[in-house]
Every structure is written in C-alpha cells, then in structure tokens.
Design a protein around this motif. Structure first.
Motif, PDB file in Angstrom:
ATOM      1  N   VAL A  23       0.832  -1.196   0.000  1.00 21.43           N
ATOM      2  CA  VAL A  23       0.000   0.000   0.000  1.00 21.43           C
ATOM      3  C   VAL A  23       0.872   1.253   0.000  1.00 21.43           C
ATOM      4  O   VAL A  23       0.370   2.355   0.145  1.00 21.43           O
ATOM      5  CB  VAL A  23      -0.980   0.015   1.198  1.00 21.43           C
ATOM      6  CG1 VAL A  23      -1.967  -1.124   1.087  1.00 21.43           C
ATOM      7  CG2 VAL A  23      -0.234  -0.036   2.514  1.00 21.43           C
ATOM      8  N   CYS A  24       2.178   1.071  -0.159  1.00 22.12           N
ATOM      9  CA  CYS A  24       3.074   2.226  -0.112  1.00 22.12           C
ATOM     10  C   CYS A  24       3.216   2.874  -1.488  1.00 22.12           C
ATOM     11  O   CYS A  24       3.045   2.221  -2.512  1.00 22.12           O
ATOM     12  CB  CYS A  24       4.434   1.830   0.436  1.00 22.12           C
ATOM     13  SG  CYS A  24       5.309   0.608  -0.534  1.00 22.12           S
ATOM     14  N   ASN A  25       3.498   4.153  -1.495  1.00 24.48           N
ATOM     15  CA  ASN A  25       3.789   4.869  -2.729  1.00 24.48           C
ATOM     16  C   ASN A  25       5.264   4.668  -3.046  1.00 24.48           C
ATOM     17  O   ASN A  25       6.103   4.730  -2.142  1.00 24.48           O
ATOM     18  CB  ASN A  25       3.477   6.352  -2.584  1.00 24.48           C
ATOM     19  CG  ASN A  25       1.997   6.594  -2.333  1.00 24.48           C
ATOM     20  OD1 ASN A  25       1.147   5.800  -2.741  1.00 24.48           O
ATOM     21  ND2 ASN A  25       1.680   7.671  -1.661  1.00 24.48           N
ATOM     22  N   VAL A  26       5.570   4.401  -4.322  1.00 23.88           N
ATOM     23  CA  VAL A  26       6.947   4.139  -4.731  1.00 23.88           C
ATOM     24  C   VAL A  26       7.346   5.168  -5.782  1.00 23.88           C
ATOM     25  O   VAL A  26       6.631   5.373  -6.755  1.00 23.88           O
ATOM     26  CB  VAL A  26       7.096   2.710  -5.312  1.00 23.88           C
ATOM     27  CG1 VAL A  26       8.518   2.463  -5.779  1.00 23.88           C
ATOM     28  CG2 VAL A  26       6.677   1.660  -4.284  1.00 23.88           C
ATOM     29  N   ILE A  35       4.937  -4.076  -6.521  1.00 22.82           N
ATOM     30  CA  ILE A  35       5.425  -5.280  -5.831  1.00 22.82           C
ATOM     31  C   ILE A  35       6.937  -5.389  -6.008  1.00 22.82           C
ATOM     32  O   ILE A  35       7.672  -5.423  -5.043  1.00 22.82           O
ATOM     33  CB  ILE A  35       4.705  -6.552  -6.327  1.00 22.82           C
ATOM     34  CG1 ILE A  35       3.184  -6.415  -6.151  1.00 22.82           C
ATOM     35  CG2 ILE A  35       5.241  -7.797  -5.611  1.00 22.82           C
ATOM     36  CD1 ILE A  35       2.697  -6.232  -4.726  1.00 22.82           C
ATOM     37  N   THR A  36       7.427  -5.442  -7.252  1.00 27.22           N
ATOM     38  CA  THR A  36       8.873  -5.450  -7.503  1.00 27.22           C
ATOM     39  C   THR A  36       9.231  -4.334  -8.475  1.00 27.22           C
ATOM     40  O   THR A  36       8.470  -4.023  -9.386  1.00 27.22           O
ATOM     41  CB  THR A  36       9.363  -6.789  -8.122  1.00 27.22           C
ATOM     42  OG1 THR A  36       8.776  -6.958  -9.414  1.00 27.22           O
ATOM     43  CG2 THR A  36       9.040  -7.958  -7.225  1.00 27.22           C
ATOM     44  N   GLY A  37      10.388  -3.766  -8.276  1.00 26.00           N
ATOM     45  CA  GLY A  37      10.873  -2.768  -9.225  1.00 26.00           C
ATOM     46  C   GLY A  37      11.320  -3.427 -10.511  1.00 26.00           C
ATOM     47  O   GLY A  37      11.071  -2.943 -11.605  1.00 26.00           O
ATOM     48  N   ASN A  38      11.980  -4.581 -10.388  1.00 21.17           N
ATOM     49  CA  ASN A  38      12.502  -5.299 -11.539  1.00 21.17           C
ATOM     50  C   ASN A  38      12.429  -6.796 -11.247  1.00 21.17           C
ATOM     51  O   ASN A  38      12.935  -7.256 -10.235  1.00 21.17           O
ATOM     52  CB  ASN A  38      13.959  -4.873 -11.781  1.00 21.17           C
ATOM     53  CG  ASN A  38      14.531  -5.392 -13.086  1.00 21.17           C
ATOM     54  OD1 ASN A  38      14.030  -6.346 -13.660  1.00 21.17           O
ATOM     55  ND2 ASN A  38      15.594  -4.765 -13.539  1.00 21.17           N
ATOM     56  N   PHE A  50      -0.678 -13.902  -6.975  1.00 19.62           N
ATOM     57  CA  PHE A  50      -1.659 -13.616  -5.923  1.00 19.62           C
ATOM     58  C   PHE A  50      -1.253 -12.406  -5.080  1.00 19.62           C
ATOM     59  O   PHE A  50      -1.201 -12.468  -3.857  1.00 19.62           O
ATOM     60  CB  PHE A  50      -1.874 -14.842  -5.026  1.00 19.62           C
ATOM     61  CG  PHE A  50      -2.221 -16.088  -5.780  1.00 19.62           C
ATOM     62  CD1 PHE A  50      -3.482 -16.247  -6.328  1.00 19.62           C
ATOM     63  CD2 PHE A  50      -1.281 -17.089  -5.984  1.00 19.62           C
ATOM     64  CE1 PHE A  50      -3.809 -17.396  -7.039  1.00 19.62           C
ATOM     65  CE2 PHE A  50      -1.597 -18.236  -6.692  1.00 19.62           C
ATOM     66  CZ  PHE A  50      -2.862 -18.385  -7.223  1.00 19.62           C
ATOM     67  N   CYS A  51      -0.958 -11.298  -5.750  1.00 20.60           N
ATOM     68  CA  CYS A  51      -0.529 -10.079  -5.073  1.00 20.60           C
ATOM     69  C   CYS A  51      -1.371  -8.901  -5.535  1.00 20.60           C
ATOM     70  O   CYS A  51      -1.988  -8.948  -6.595  1.00 20.60           O
ATOM     71  CB  CYS A  51       0.945  -9.784  -5.392  1.00 20.60           C
ATOM     72  SG  CYS A  51       2.087 -11.073  -4.851  1.00 20.60           S
ATOM     73  N   TYR A  52      -1.375  -7.844  -4.733  1.00 20.28           N
ATOM     74  CA  TYR A  52      -1.994  -6.608  -5.189  1.00 20.28           C
ATOM     75  C   TYR A  52      -1.219  -5.410  -4.671  1.00 20.28           C
ATOM     76  O   TYR A  52      -0.489  -5.489  -3.684  1.00 20.28           O
ATOM     77  CB  TYR A  52      -3.470  -6.520  -4.787  1.00 20.28           C
ATOM     78  CG  TYR A  52      -3.749  -6.107  -3.364  1.00 20.28           C
ATOM     79  CD1 TYR A  52      -3.823  -4.766  -3.003  1.00 20.28           C
ATOM     80  CD2 TYR A  52      -3.970  -7.056  -2.383  1.00 20.28           C
ATOM     81  CE1 TYR A  52      -4.093  -4.386  -1.709  1.00 20.28           C
ATOM     82  CE2 TYR A  52      -4.244  -6.692  -1.082  1.00 20.28           C
ATOM     83  CZ  TYR A  52      -4.299  -5.348  -0.746  1.00 20.28           C
ATOM     84  OH  TYR A  52      -4.563  -4.984   0.540  1.00 20.28           O
ATOM     85  N   ASN A  53      -1.390  -4.306  -5.384  1.00 20.36           N
ATOM     86  CA  ASN A  53      -0.773  -3.046  -5.009  1.00 20.36           C
ATOM     87  C   ASN A  53      -1.848  -1.966  -4.958  1.00 20.36           C
ATOM     88  O   ASN A  53      -2.620  -1.813  -5.902  1.00 20.36           O
ATOM     89  CB  ASN A  53       0.307  -2.639  -6.012  1.00 20.36           C
ATOM     90  CG  ASN A  53       0.776  -1.228  -5.775  1.00 20.36           C
ATOM     91  OD1 ASN A  53       1.148  -0.876  -4.663  1.00 20.36           O
ATOM     92  ND2 ASN A  53       0.711  -0.410  -6.797  1.00 20.36           N
ATOM     93  N   GLY A  65       2.274  -0.961 -11.926  1.00 20.87           N
ATOM     94  CA  GLY A  65       1.516  -1.195 -10.708  1.00 20.87           C
ATOM     95  C   GLY A  65       1.933  -2.464  -9.984  1.00 20.87           C
ATOM     96  O   GLY A  65       1.843  -2.550  -8.772  1.00 20.87           O
ATOM     97  N   ILE A  66       2.412  -3.464 -10.732  1.00 23.80           N
ATOM     98  CA  ILE A  66       2.905  -4.703 -10.120  1.00 23.80           C
ATOM     99  C   ILE A  66       4.420  -4.788 -10.221  1.00 23.80           C
ATOM    100  O   ILE A  66       5.109  -4.938  -9.240  1.00 23.80           O
ATOM    101  CB  ILE A  66       2.233  -5.948 -10.747  1.00 23.80           C
ATOM    102  CG1 ILE A  66       0.717  -5.899 -10.520  1.00 23.80           C
ATOM    103  CG2 ILE A  66       2.835  -7.241 -10.193  1.00 23.80           C
ATOM    104  CD1 ILE A  66       0.266  -5.878  -9.064  1.00 23.80           C
ATOM    105  N   SER A  67       4.976  -4.694 -11.445  1.00 22.20           N
ATOM    106  CA  SER A  67       6.436  -4.701 -11.614  1.00 22.20           C
ATOM    107  C   SER A  67       6.831  -3.595 -12.572  1.00 22.20           C
ATOM    108  O   SER A  67       6.234  -3.450 -13.641  1.00 22.20           O
ATOM    109  CB  SER A  67       6.918  -6.051 -12.142  1.00 22.20           C
ATOM    110  OG  SER A  67       8.341  -6.100 -12.155  1.00 22.20           O
TER     111      SER A  67
END
Length: 161
Positions: A23-26, A35-38, A50-53, A65-67
C-alpha cells in the motif's frame, strides 16, 4: 524500487513473490513497481502470484503497478506474473516488459477502483478461506493476510518544553 522488493532475480533456481500486498507509494528514477521494481531471469524462473498493489507508482523510466520492469537475459528461464491486481490510480500499466520475448509472461493485471478493491468478488483467484481476509468492520477495507492486525495509530500529542 518496489513496494515489496527492489529486484526479484532468478539467475538459477526459482524465485516466487506470492500472497503479498503493498500500500506504499513508490518513486524511483528507473524501474518502480508496486510489488517489484525489476523481475528478471536467466536460467531460473521468477514469478509474482496472488498479489496486489494499492500504492501510487511513479518513475521517470518504467513504472508498473505490479512490476516496473521484467526482463530475461540469455538462458532458459522465465518471468511470470499471474493473479495480480492493482489500484486504477496506482500506475498507467501493470507491468513494463523488456521485449515481446515469450519467456516474459503476464496475464491481465486487473485494475480496480477504491470501492472494488474492498470486495472479495473482485479477487476470484485469492484464497479467502485460508490465506486472505477482508475485515469489513475494521479500519482497513482491502484484503490482508490472515493473522494480520491493522490498528489505527493516533498521532502523538505535541509537547512543549
């Protein structure tokens, strides 16, 4: 930079980021993801499942939004992103691919409104019996992992000396 991990790399073996949320702003100059930058691979397999942002993702180059970026170098590995969701206000796209390489697979990353993010029906692949829950009576209305305790934190009172 990522909400869970900056880099998820599988030179050999398997790396899986599974059942998590951010839930953090990146914000990053390059490769920012919820979820991951790279996420990248060589001879191993890298997966996000099975993830969400729900955070807002910004980058001068590659924001997802995810990677923020997925790529494979020479080798037989694969990057996959499956059963992932993101806030519609989080980023323009769910993932940025390095190329059309078939080893870079992402099923549709579903964008949800703030209201939709609080409804279990919008996460048909999440296991709400054993892994996830939504506490509709609580403070936090989005899915959390079972056993997670979300409490309100009151701001500290200002003291004068």
């Amino acid at each position: 930079a990522g909400g869970i991990a900056g880099v998820s790399e599988a030179a050999t073996g398997n790396v899986t980021v599974k059942n998590c949320f951010s839930v953090c702003n990146v914000r990053s100059q390059k490769n920012a993801g919820g979820i991951t930058g790279n996420s990248r691979c060589q001879d191993g397999n890298s997966a996000i499942e099975f993830c969400y942002n729900a955070g807002i993702i910004n980058s001068d180059e590659n924001a997802g939004g995810i990677s923020g970026y997925i790529s494979c170098v020479d080798g037989s590995g694969r990057v996959t992103i499956q059963q992932c969701y993101m806030s519609e206000s989080g980023a323009q796209t769910g993932v940025v691919k390095a190329s059309a390489d078939e080893r870079l697979y992402s099923d549709e990353i579903v964008k949800l409104s703030e209201t939709e993010m609080s409804e279990t029906a919008n996460y048909p692949d999440f296991n709400f019996e054993d892994i996830w829950k939504i506490d509709t009576a609580g403070v936090y209305k989005y899915p959390v992992l079972r056993g997670t305790v979300i409490e309100t934190i009151e701001p500290a009172e200002e003291n004068s000396l």
